[in-house]
Design a protein around this motif. Structure first.
Motif, PDB file in Angstrom:
ATOM      1  N   ASP A   1      29.931  93.479 -25.277  1.00 44.17           N
ATOM      2  CA  ASP A   1      28.618  92.827 -25.387  1.00 44.17           C
ATOM      3  C   ASP A   1      27.609  93.511 -24.461  1.00 44.17           C
ATOM      4  O   ASP A   1      27.965  94.148 -23.486  1.00 44.17           O
ATOM      5  N   ARG A   2      26.335  93.360 -24.806  1.00 37.97           N
ATOM      6  CA  ARG A   2      25.253  94.063 -24.114  1.00 37.97           C
ATOM      7  C   ARG A   2      25.109  93.642 -22.646  1.00 37.97           C
ATOM      8  O   ARG A   2      24.900  94.490 -21.786  1.00 37.97           O
ATOM      9  N   ALA A   3      25.229  92.365 -22.353  1.00 42.35           N
ATOM     10  CA  ALA A   3      25.059  91.903 -20.973  1.00 42.35           C
ATOM     11  C   ALA A   3      26.101  92.544 -20.059  1.00 42.35           C
ATOM     12  O   ALA A   3      25.777  93.030 -18.970  1.00 42.35           O
ATOM     13  N   ARG A   4      27.344  92.561 -20.509  1.00 43.59           N
ATOM     14  CA  ARG A   4      28.401  93.191 -19.689  1.00 43.59           C
ATOM     15  C   ARG A   4      28.172  94.691 -19.596  1.00 43.59           C
ATOM     16  O   ARG A   4      28.403  95.294 -18.550  1.00 43.59           O
ATOM     17  N   TRP A   5      27.705  95.333 -20.655  1.00 48.23           N
ATOM     18  CA  TRP A   5      27.417  96.761 -20.677  1.00 48.23           C
ATOM     19  C   TRP A   5      26.349  97.109 -19.638  1.00 48.23           C
ATOM     20  O   TRP A   5      26.485  98.069 -18.892  1.00 48.23           O
ATOM     21  N   GLU A   6      25.290  96.329 -19.585  1.00 52.17           N
ATOM     22  CA  GLU A   6      24.234  96.572 -18.600  1.00 52.17           C
ATOM     23  C   GLU A   6      24.767  96.444 -17.173  1.00 52.17           C
ATOM     24  O   GLU A   6      24.443  97.252 -16.300  1.00 52.17           O
ATOM     25  N   ALA A   7      25.607  95.439 -16.933  1.00 46.51           N
ATOM     26  CA  ALA A   7      26.174  95.233 -15.597  1.00 46.51           C
ATOM     27  C   ALA A   7      27.117  96.379 -15.215  1.00 46.51           C
ATOM     28  O   ALA A   7      27.057  96.888 -14.087  1.00 46.51           O
ATOM     29  N   VAL A   8      27.971  96.787 -16.133  1.00 47.68           N
ATOM     30  CA  VAL A   8      28.905  97.890 -15.866  1.00 47.68           C
ATOM     31  C   VAL A   8      28.132  99.171 -15.579  1.00 47.68           C
ATOM     32  O   VAL A   8      28.428  99.886 -14.621  1.00 47.68           O
ATOM     33  N   TRP A   9      27.126  99.462 -16.391  1.00 48.32           N
ATOM     34  CA  TRP A   9      26.346 100.690 -16.229  1.00 48.32           C
ATOM     35  C   TRP A   9      25.654 100.713 -14.861  1.00 48.32           C
ATOM     36  O   TRP A   9      25.670 101.734 -14.164  1.00 48.32           O
ATOM     37  N   ALA A  10      25.061  99.592 -14.473  1.00 46.35           N
ATOM     38  CA  ALA A  10      24.393  99.512 -13.165  1.00 46.35           C
ATOM     39  C   ALA A  10      25.403  99.685 -12.033  1.00 46.35           C
ATOM     40  O   ALA A  10      25.134 100.401 -11.054  1.00 46.35           O
ATOM     41  N   ASP A  11      26.577  99.067 -12.150  1.00 38.35           N
ATOM     42  CA  ASP A  11      27.611  99.207 -11.114  1.00 38.35           C
ATOM     43  C   ASP A  11      28.111 100.647 -11.007  1.00 38.35           C
ATOM     44  O   ASP A  11      28.339 101.144  -9.907  1.00 38.35           O
ATOM     45  N   LEU A  12      28.294 101.313 -12.141  1.00 41.36           N
ATOM     46  CA  LEU A  12      28.748 102.701 -12.115  1.00 41.36           C
ATOM     47  C   LEU A  12      27.761 103.606 -11.385  1.00 41.36           C
ATOM     48  O   LEU A  12      28.157 104.553 -10.709  1.00 41.36           O
ATOM     49  N   HIS A  13      26.484 103.307 -11.520  1.00 51.03           N
ATOM     50  CA  HIS A  13      25.446 104.138 -10.918  1.00 51.03           C
ATOM     51  C   HIS A  13      24.957 103.591  -9.580  1.00 51.03           C
ATOM     52  O   HIS A  13      23.904 104.001  -9.082  1.00 51.03           O
ATOM     53  N   GLY A  14      25.708 102.666  -9.011  1.00 52.96           N
ATOM     54  CA  GLY A  14      25.373 102.133  -7.692  1.00 52.96           C
ATOM     55  C   GLY A  14      24.011 101.469  -7.636  1.00 52.96           C
ATOM     56  O   GLY A  14      23.353 101.483  -6.591  1.00 52.96           O
ATOM     57  N   GLY A  15      23.579 100.887  -8.735  1.00 49.81           N
ATOM     58  CA  GLY A  15      22.292 100.208  -8.773  1.00 49.81           C
ATOM     59  C   GLY A  15      21.108 101.145  -8.959  1.00 49.81           C
ATOM     60  O   GLY A  15      19.977 100.701  -9.107  1.00 49.81           O
ATOM     61  N   LEU A  16      21.347 102.466  -8.934  1.00 50.29           N
ATOM     62  CA  LEU A  16      20.257 103.431  -9.145  1.00 50.29           C
ATOM     63  C   LEU A  16      19.887 103.462 -10.625  1.00 50.29           C
ATOM     64  O   LEU A  16      20.748 103.284 -11.489  1.00 50.29           O
TER      65      LEU A  16
ATOM     66  N   GLU B   1      22.241 103.393 -25.678  1.00 43.47           N
ATOM     67  CA  GLU B   1      22.095 102.248 -26.594  1.00 43.47           C
ATOM     68  C   GLU B   1      23.357 102.128 -27.441  1.00 43.47           C
ATOM     69  O   GLU B   1      23.797 103.084 -28.070  1.00 43.47           O
ATOM     70  N   ILE B   2      23.945 100.944 -27.418  1.00 43.02           N
ATOM     71  CA  ILE B   2      25.155 100.653 -28.181  1.00 43.02           C
ATOM     72  C   ILE B   2      24.861  99.470 -29.101  1.00 43.02           C
ATOM     73  O   ILE B   2      24.298  98.475 -28.666  1.00 43.02           O
ATOM     74  N   ASP B   3      25.240  99.585 -30.363  1.00 42.64           N
ATOM     75  CA  ASP B   3      25.101  98.484 -31.314  1.00 42.64           C
ATOM     76  C   ASP B   3      26.399  97.681 -31.278  1.00 42.64           C
ATOM     77  O   ASP B   3      27.372  98.015 -31.967  1.00 42.64           O
ATOM     78  N   PHE B   4      26.440  96.631 -30.449  1.00 44.98           N
ATOM     79  CA  PHE B   4      27.668  95.876 -30.245  1.00 44.98           C
ATOM     80  C   PHE B   4      28.104  95.070 -31.464  1.00 44.98           C
ATOM     81  O   PHE B   4      29.209  94.544 -31.482  1.00 44.98           O
ATOM     82  N   SER B   5      27.279  94.991 -32.490  1.00 46.03           N
ATOM     83  CA  SER B   5      27.727  94.343 -33.723  1.00 46.03           C
ATOM     84  C   SER B   5      28.683  95.265 -34.488  1.00 46.03           C
ATOM     85  O   SER B   5      29.507  94.806 -35.266  1.00 46.03           O
ATOM     86  N   ARG B   6      28.592  96.578 -34.232  1.00 46.80           N
ATOM     87  CA  ARG B   6      29.435  97.560 -34.920  1.00 46.80           C
ATOM     88  C   ARG B   6      30.288  98.403 -33.976  1.00 46.80           C
ATOM     89  O   ARG B   6      31.226  99.051 -34.415  1.00 46.80           O
ATOM     90  N   GLU B   7      29.924  98.444 -32.683  1.00 48.61           N
ATOM     91  CA  GLU B   7      30.585  99.324 -31.729  1.00 48.61           C
ATOM     92  C   GLU B   7      31.052  98.561 -30.491  1.00 48.61           C
ATOM     93  O   GLU B   7      30.639  97.433 -30.259  1.00 48.61           O
ATOM     94  N   MET B   8      31.871  99.235 -29.711  1.00 44.79           N
ATOM     95  CA  MET B   8      32.272  98.737 -28.404  1.00 44.79           C
ATOM     96  C   MET B   8      32.392  99.943 -27.480  1.00 44.79           C
ATOM     97  O   MET B   8      32.295 101.086 -27.924  1.00 44.79           O
ATOM     98  N   VAL B   9      32.570  99.666 -26.186  1.00 45.19           N
ATOM     99  CA  VAL B   9      32.661 100.721 -25.184  1.00 45.19           C
ATOM    100  C   VAL B   9      33.994 100.579 -24.453  1.00 45.19           C
ATOM    101  O   VAL B   9      34.422  99.464 -24.153  1.00 45.19           O
ATOM    102  N   VAL B  10      34.618 101.708 -24.192  1.00 47.05           N
ATOM    103  CA  VAL B  10      35.831 101.754 -23.385  1.00 47.05           C
ATOM    104  C   VAL B  10      35.577 102.743 -22.265  1.00 47.05           C
ATOM    105  O   VAL B  10      34.990 103.801 -22.490  1.00 47.05           O
TER     106      VAL B  10
ATOM    107  N   VAL C   1      33.377 105.999 -23.337  1.00 48.48           N
ATOM    108  CA  VAL C   1      33.256 106.364 -24.751  1.00 48.48           C
ATOM    109  C   VAL C   1      32.843 105.155 -25.577  1.00 48.48           C
ATOM    110  O   VAL C   1      33.089 104.018 -25.206  1.00 48.48           O
ATOM    111  N   ARG C   2      32.202 105.450 -26.693  1.00 53.08           N
ATOM    112  CA  ARG C   2      31.850 104.424 -27.674  1.00 53.08           C
ATOM    113  C   ARG C   2      32.712 104.656 -28.901  1.00 53.08           C
ATOM    114  O   ARG C   2      33.043 105.790 -29.237  1.00 53.08           O
ATOM    115  N   LEU C   3      33.085 103.568 -29.569  1.00 50.82           N
ATOM    116  CA  LEU C   3      33.943 103.652 -30.735  1.00 50.82           C
ATOM    117  C   LEU C   3      33.663 102.467 -31.638  1.00 50.82           C
ATOM    118  O   LEU C   3      33.003 101.509 -31.218  1.00 50.82           O
ATOM    119  N   PRO C   4      34.157 102.504 -32.875  1.00 48.00           N
ATOM    120  CA  PRO C   4      33.941 101.359 -33.760  1.00 48.00           C
ATOM    121  C   PRO C   4      34.523 100.087 -33.149  1.00 48.00           C
ATOM    122  O   PRO C   4      35.565 100.118 -32.493  1.00 48.00           O
TER     123      PRO C   4
END
Length: 156
Positions: free
Chosen positions: A59-74, A80-89, A136-139
């Motif tokens: 989901d997008r909310a978790r994606w935004e949080a993970v991305w910010a944490d990976l980049h140390g808040g920078l 952009e991920i379409d979570f209706s069709r894709e997911m992230v691992v 990575v993004r995948l179906p």
């Protein structure tokens, strides 16, 4: 003649049943490789202890949080991920000059198996804390995701 035909039909049906019972997965349950696309592969500064190993984001909310944490808040452009069709691992490994590579993603029975190779140097030799990450993004697939990560730590 009629008896012979009944025996033949019985043998054919029995053979078909044996084949079906011998299968270790349902014919309606797909297995095999899943295609994926890299969204981020890098060695980043910091400590990503919350992500050591693997994580699945659906989901997008978790994606935004993970991305910010990976980049140390920078600030970093969020893919952009379409979570209706894709997911992230993602797979994260701590360590100096950390390098991780997702080599394959396979559907096996009721789960998705993410296979990755991780290489890091001894933390004692690091001047700064680092971690390797491969995103990575995948179906989109529902169900359990299992991570099979092979570690190779060296002195560098």
């Amino acid at each position: 003649m009629k008896m012979r035909r009944c025996v033949m039909v019985g043998l054919v049906l029995g053979s078909m049943l044996s084949i079906l019972l011998g299968c270790d997965h349902s014919p309606t349950e797909p297995t095999g490789s899943v295609g994926f696309q890299t969204a981020l592969k890098a060695t980043l500064p910091g400590n990503a202890t919350d992500f050591q190993g693997g994580e699945t984001v659906r989901d997008r909310a978790r994606w935004e949080a993970v991305w910010a944490d990976l980049h140390g808040g920078l600030p970093a452009p969020l893919p952009e991920i379409d979570f209706s069709r894709e997911m992230v691992v993602l797979v994260v490994v701590p360590g100096c000059q950390g390098n991780v590579e997702i080599s394959a993603i396979d559907r096996e029975r009721h789960e998705l198996v993410v296979r990755a190779e991780a290489k890091t140097c001894s933390i004692a030799l690091c001047a700064v804390e680092e971690f390797g990450v491969h995103v990575v993004r995948l179906p989109r697939l529902e169900g359990l995701v299992r991570f099979d990560i092979r570690h190779d730590a060296g002195l560098c």
